[in-house]
Design a protein around this motif. Structure first.
Motif, short mmCIF file in Angstrom:
data_model
loop_
_atom_site.label_atom_id
_atom_site.label_comp_id
_atom_site.label_asym_id
_atom_site.label_seq_id
_atom_site.Cartn_x
_atom_site.Cartn_y
_atom_site.Cartn_z
N ARG A 1 -21.45 10.03 86.65
CA ARG A 1 -20.82 10.69 87.93
C ARG A 1 -19.48 11.32 87.54
O ARG A 1 -18.84 9.94 87.16
N ASN B 1 -28.96 19.23 95.55
CA ASN B 1 -29.61 18.74 94.78
C ASN B 1 -30.13 20.16 94.20
O ASN B 1 -30.47 21.13 94.45
N CYS C 1 -29.20 17.90 88.82
CA CYS C 1 -27.63 17.02 89.44
C CYS C 1 -27.25 17.31 90.69
O CYS C 1 -28.62 17.99 91.41
N SER D 1 -23.61 13.95 90.19
CA SER D 1 -24.27 13.23 89.84
C SER D 1 -24.89 14.15 89.13
O SER D 1 -25.70 15.15 89.49
N GLU D 2 -25.68 13.38 87.52
CA GLU D 2 -26.64 14.24 86.55
C GLU D 2 -27.15 12.79 86.84
O GLU D 2 -27.32 11.15 86.99
#
Length: 141
Positions: A67, A123, A108, A76-77
């Motif tokens: 993150r 996303n 991500c 985020s991943e």
């Protein structure tokens, strides 16, 4: 009022608990969710998107493994896993019946907030990778 990271954590927790009511409380009523599966405008469409995923993948789980926080948005991943055990709505409106196949999908996302709620949620993941894992084939037609 939660900051961006706290709000992203609330969304993640609600997704992993498959809690549609809590997810609804996280999003602004005019929020937009964009994914390779489509764009949802407004809290009601966003909740229906998550509901469709939960119906298609009863054991759906998302694990964040990296993150990065800017002031806003939070990036985020993650890895999404699940087993295709129910109907899954496709971007063209068709429905894929349960295949019983397990998916592991890396992606991500970016979550942007406004007044303590998610205003924009994007996303990104490889739709072809998802389709391949579900056993779909590409046929010229």
């Amino acid at each position: 009022m939660p900051d961006g990271r706290q709000l992203a954590d609330r969304v993640l927790d609600a997704v992993n608990d498959h809690d549609l009511a809590r997810l609804s409380w996280c999003y602004d009523r005019h929020a937009v969710l964009s994914t390779p599966l489509g764009v949802c405008e407004g809290r009601e469409q966003i909740v229906r998107y998550w509901e469709s995923l939960f119906k298609g993948f009863a054991d759906l789980a998302v694990t964040v493994w990296n993150r990065m926080e800017c002031a806003d948005p939070v990036f985020s991943e993650w890895t999404m896993t699940g087993t295709h055990t129910g109907p899954f709505t496709l971007p063209d409106g068709g429905v894929a019946g349960a295949s019983g196949r397990r998916i592991t999908l890396r992606g991500c996302g970016a979550c942007q907030t406004r007044k303590g709620l998610v205003a924009s949620h994007r996303n990104y993941f490889d739709l072809l990778e998802l389709y391949s894992q579900l056993g779909f084939s590409l046929v010229a037609g």
